[in-house]
Motif scaffolding. Sequence first.
Motif, PDB file in Angstrom:
ATOM      1  N   GLY A 114      12.243   6.691  -0.079  1.00  0.00           N
ATOM      2  CA  GLY A 114      11.322   7.012  -1.156  1.00  0.00           C
ATOM      3  C   GLY A 114      10.336   5.891  -1.414  1.00  0.00           C
ATOM      4  N   THR A 115       9.617   6.015  -2.507  1.00  0.00           N
ATOM      5  CA  THR A 115       8.614   5.029  -2.892  1.00  0.00           C
ATOM      6  C   THR A 115       8.791   4.665  -4.360  1.00  0.00           C
ATOM      7  OG1 THR A 115       7.042   6.761  -3.487  1.00  0.00           O
ATOM      8  CG2 THR A 115       6.904   5.908  -1.239  1.00  0.00           C
ATOM      9  N   PHE A 116       8.214   3.530  -4.739  1.00  0.00           N
ATOM     10  CA  PHE A 116       8.210   3.146  -6.141  1.00  0.00           C
ATOM     11  C   PHE A 116       7.227   4.049  -6.874  1.00  0.00           C
ATOM     12  CE2 PHE A 116       9.590  -0.956  -4.299  1.00  0.00           C
ATOM     13  CZ  PHE A 116      10.738  -1.142  -5.047  1.00  0.00           C
ATOM     14  N   GLN A 117       7.675   4.677  -7.931  1.00  0.00           N
ATOM     15  CA  GLN A 117       6.819   5.537  -8.749  1.00  0.00           C
ATOM     16  C   GLN A 117       6.264   4.687  -9.880  1.00  0.00           C
ATOM     17  OE1 GLN A 117       6.103   8.662  -7.810  1.00  0.00           O
ATOM     18  NE2 GLN A 117       7.383   8.231  -6.034  1.00  0.00           N
ATOM     19  N   LEU A 118       5.044   4.237  -9.705  1.00  0.00           N
ATOM     20  CA  LEU A 118       4.438   3.326 -10.663  1.00  0.00           C
ATOM     21  C   LEU A 118       3.851   4.089 -11.837  1.00  0.00           C
ATOM     22  CD1 LEU A 118       2.608   1.040  -8.111  1.00  0.00           C
ATOM     23  CD2 LEU A 118       4.854   0.704  -9.120  1.00  0.00           C
ATOM     24  N   PRO A 119       3.793   3.459 -13.005  1.00  0.00           N
ATOM     25  CA  PRO A 119       3.152   4.111 -14.151  1.00  0.00           C
ATOM     26  C   PRO A 119       1.646   4.181 -13.940  1.00  0.00           C
ATOM     27  CG  PRO A 119       3.740   1.864 -14.697  1.00  0.00           C
ATOM     28  CD  PRO A 119       4.320   2.143 -13.331  1.00  0.00           C
ATOM     29  N   ALA A 120       0.946   4.831 -14.840  1.00  0.00           N
ATOM     30  CA  ALA A 120      -0.513   4.921 -14.747  1.00  0.00           C
ATOM     31  C   ALA A 120      -1.101   3.513 -14.776  1.00  0.00           C
ATOM     32  CB  ALA A 120      -1.051   5.742 -15.906  1.00  0.00           C
ATOM     33  N   LEU A 121      -1.966   3.231 -13.802  1.00  0.00           N
ATOM     34  CA  LEU A 121      -2.522   1.887 -13.656  1.00  0.00           C
ATOM     35  C   LEU A 121      -3.942   1.831 -14.205  1.00  0.00           C
ATOM     36  CD1 LEU A 121      -1.298   1.203 -10.029  1.00  0.00           C
ATOM     37  CD2 LEU A 121      -0.252   0.426 -12.141  1.00  0.00           C
ATOM     38  N   ASP A 122      -4.295   0.670 -14.756  1.00  0.00           N
ATOM     39  CA  ASP A 122      -5.659   0.449 -15.238  1.00  0.00           C
ATOM     40  C   ASP A 122      -6.583   0.265 -14.037  1.00  0.00           C
ATOM     41  OD1 ASP A 122      -4.771   0.518 -17.848  1.00  0.00           O
ATOM     42  OD2 ASP A 122      -4.436  -1.651 -17.930  1.00  0.00           O
ATOM     43  N   HIS A 181       0.818  -1.216   0.000  1.00  0.00           N
ATOM     44  CA  HIS A 181       0.000   0.000   0.000  1.00  0.00           C
ATOM     45  C   HIS A 181       0.854   1.269   0.000  1.00  0.00           C
ATOM     46  CE1 HIS A 181      -3.550   2.407   0.629  1.00  0.00           C
ATOM     47  NE2 HIS A 181      -2.974   3.003   1.657  1.00  0.00           N
ATOM     48  N   ARG A 182       1.980   1.268   0.730  1.00  0.00           N
ATOM     49  CA  ARG A 182       2.843   2.452   0.794  1.00  0.00           C
ATOM     50  C   ARG A 182       3.805   2.546  -0.385  1.00  0.00           C
ATOM     51  NH1 ARG A 182       5.555   2.365   6.477  1.00  0.00           N
ATOM     52  NH2 ARG A 182       6.142   0.374   5.616  1.00  0.00           N
ATOM     53  N   ARG A 183       3.830   1.544  -1.224  1.00  0.00           N
ATOM     54  CA  ARG A 183       4.704   1.471  -2.412  1.00  0.00           C
ATOM     55  C   ARG A 183       6.189   1.527  -2.052  1.00  0.00           C
ATOM     56  NH1 ARG A 183       1.635   4.787  -7.236  1.00  0.00           N
ATOM     57  NH2 ARG A 183      -0.330   3.718  -7.009  1.00  0.00           N
ATOM     58  N   THR A 184       6.545   0.893  -0.948  1.00  0.00           N
ATOM     59  CA  THR A 184       7.949   0.810  -0.560  1.00  0.00           C
ATOM     60  C   THR A 184       8.520  -0.584  -0.793  1.00  0.00           C
ATOM     61  OG1 THR A 184       7.272   0.310   1.706  1.00  0.00           O
ATOM     62  CG2 THR A 184       7.780   2.615   1.188  1.00  0.00           C
ATOM     63  N   HIS A 185       7.659  -1.572  -0.997  1.00  0.00           N
ATOM     64  CA  HIS A 185       8.071  -2.953  -1.231  1.00  0.00           C
ATOM     65  C   HIS A 185       7.447  -3.448  -2.533  1.00  0.00           C
ATOM     66  CE1 HIS A 185       8.610  -2.416   3.060  1.00  0.00           C
ATOM     67  NE2 HIS A 185       9.395  -3.486   3.070  1.00  0.00           N
ATOM     68  N   LEU A 186       8.179  -4.336  -3.201  1.00  0.00           N
ATOM     69  CA  LEU A 186       7.726  -4.862  -4.482  1.00  0.00           C
ATOM     70  C   LEU A 186       8.127  -6.333  -4.570  1.00  0.00           C
ATOM     71  CD1 LEU A 186       6.666  -3.706  -7.332  1.00  0.00           C
ATOM     72  CD2 LEU A 186       9.035  -3.897  -8.003  1.00  0.00           C
ATOM     73  N   LYS A 187       7.194  -7.177  -5.011  1.00  0.00           N
ATOM     74  CA  LYS A 187       7.489  -8.595  -5.247  1.00  0.00           C
ATOM     75  C   LYS A 187       7.315  -8.892  -6.724  1.00  0.00           C
ATOM     76  CE  LYS A 187       6.604 -11.109  -1.011  1.00  0.00           C
ATOM     77  NZ  LYS A 187       5.857 -12.178  -0.360  1.00  0.00           N
ATOM     78  N   ILE A 188       8.289  -9.611  -7.263  1.00  0.00           N
ATOM     79  CA  ILE A 188       8.188 -10.113  -8.637  1.00  0.00           C
ATOM     80  C   ILE A 188       7.982 -11.613  -8.526  1.00  0.00           C
ATOM     81  CG2 ILE A 188       9.344 -10.391 -10.842  1.00  0.00           C
ATOM     82  CD1 ILE A 188      11.029  -7.959 -10.157  1.00  0.00           C
ATOM     83  N   PHE A 189       6.894 -12.090  -9.081  1.00  0.00           N
ATOM     84  CA  PHE A 189       6.498 -13.492  -8.971  1.00  0.00           C
ATOM     85  C   PHE A 189       6.469 -14.095 -10.373  1.00  0.00           C
ATOM     86  CE2 PHE A 189       2.872 -16.484  -9.107  1.00  0.00           C
ATOM     87  CZ  PHE A 189       3.347 -17.439  -8.224  1.00  0.00           C
ATOM     88  N   PHE A 190       7.103 -15.254 -10.535  1.00  0.00           N
ATOM     89  CA  PHE A 190       7.036 -15.943 -11.819  1.00  0.00           C
ATOM     90  C   PHE A 190       7.377 -17.401 -11.626  1.00  0.00           C
ATOM     91  CE2 PHE A 190      11.398 -14.595 -11.487  1.00  0.00           C
ATOM     92  CZ  PHE A 190      12.150 -15.605 -12.062  1.00  0.00           C
ATOM     93  N   PHE A 191       7.161 -18.175 -12.679  1.00  0.00           N
ATOM     94  CA  PHE A 191       7.452 -19.601 -12.682  1.00  0.00           C
ATOM     95  C   PHE A 191       8.557 -19.849 -13.686  1.00  0.00           C
ATOM     96  CE2 PHE A 191       6.872 -23.992 -14.002  1.00  0.00           C
ATOM     97  CZ  PHE A 191       6.672 -24.637 -12.787  1.00  0.00           C
ATOM     98  N   ASP A 192       9.653 -20.478 -13.220  1.00  0.00           N
ATOM     99  CA  ASP A 192      10.680 -20.896 -14.178  1.00  0.00           C
ATOM    100  C   ASP A 192      10.535 -22.404 -14.375  1.00  0.00           C
ATOM    101  OD1 ASP A 192      11.835 -21.985 -11.921  1.00  0.00           O
ATOM    102  OD2 ASP A 192      13.727 -20.928 -12.114  1.00  0.00           O
ATOM    103  N   ARG A 227      11.844  -6.731  -3.344  1.00  0.00           N
ATOM    104  CA  ARG A 227      12.651  -5.512  -3.389  1.00  0.00           C
ATOM    105  C   ARG A 227      12.063  -4.493  -2.420  1.00  0.00           C
ATOM    106  NH1 ARG A 227      17.347  -3.009  -4.966  1.00  0.00           N
ATOM    107  NH2 ARG A 227      16.927  -1.026  -5.909  1.00  0.00           N
ATOM    108  N   ARG A 228      12.943  -3.901  -1.594  1.00  0.00           N
ATOM    109  CA  ARG A 228      12.517  -2.869  -0.649  1.00  0.00           C
ATOM    110  C   ARG A 228      13.385  -1.645  -0.862  1.00  0.00           C
ATOM    111  NH1 ARG A 228      13.906  -3.273   5.577  1.00  0.00           N
ATOM    112  NH2 ARG A 228      15.914  -2.782   4.692  1.00  0.00           N
ATOM    113  N   LEU A 229      12.745  -0.487  -0.991  1.00  0.00           N
ATOM    114  CA  LEU A 229      13.491   0.754  -1.107  1.00  0.00           C
ATOM    115  C   LEU A 229      13.801   1.275   0.290  1.00  0.00           C
ATOM    116  CD1 LEU A 229      11.696   2.730  -3.953  1.00  0.00           C
ATOM    117  CD2 LEU A 229      13.851   1.505  -4.066  1.00  0.00           C
TER     118      LEU A 229
END
Length: 161
Positions: A74-82, A49-60, A69-71
Motif C-alpha cells: 500500500g501507500t501512505f494516505q496523506l491528509p490534504a496538503l497545502d 513520489h510513490r508515497r511508499t517511504h517516509l522520513k521523519i527528520f528532527f534535531f534532538d 519508514r517503508r510500507l
Amino acid sequence: MLTFPPNTRIFLASQPTNLHFSFDRLAGIVRNQFHLDPLSGQLFLFYNHRRTHLKIFFFDRSGYVIYYRRLEQGTFQLPALDPGNSPTVLDPTTLTLLLEGIDLRAPRRKRFSLDVTTQPPPSGVPTPHAKLLPAWSRHGRDSKNRSRTRRRHGANSARRR
C-alpha cells in the motif's frame, strides 16, 4: 512507538522529496523552503513520489535524527496538503495513524503478512506449516533437481543411472 513532548509541532512536506537526501540536505530544505529552523526540535516529514517511504527528520539535544519508514504493502494516505512550498501541520494522532499505514479517510489498518504457501522457509528451520508449502520445499533441493532431470530426459532418466 515514538514519543515526543506535547509541545512538539509536526510539519509534513507539501511536495514529494528525494529520500536519498540525508541530514544536511533535509536541513537545507527545512531552512530554505519551509523557512523554519531545523534545530528547533520540531518534526519534519518527507515522503517519496510513490508515497511508499517516509522520513521523519528532527534535531534532538545531541544532533540530527532521521527515522525512515517503508510500507511493505500500500501507500501512505496523506491528509490534504497545502499547495506550494509551505508544509502542512499535523497533530500527533494523525502522525500515529499515518505511520501505522491507516487510511485517514477510512480508518482501517493495512495488514502485511507473508503468504506461507509461496515463501519457502529458511534452510534448516522447521516450520509448522510444512503441509502448506510446495512439495519442492518440503523435500529439499535434491527432489527439485531430480524432477528437473526427469523433465529434461524423460520419465525413465532416474532408472538409467
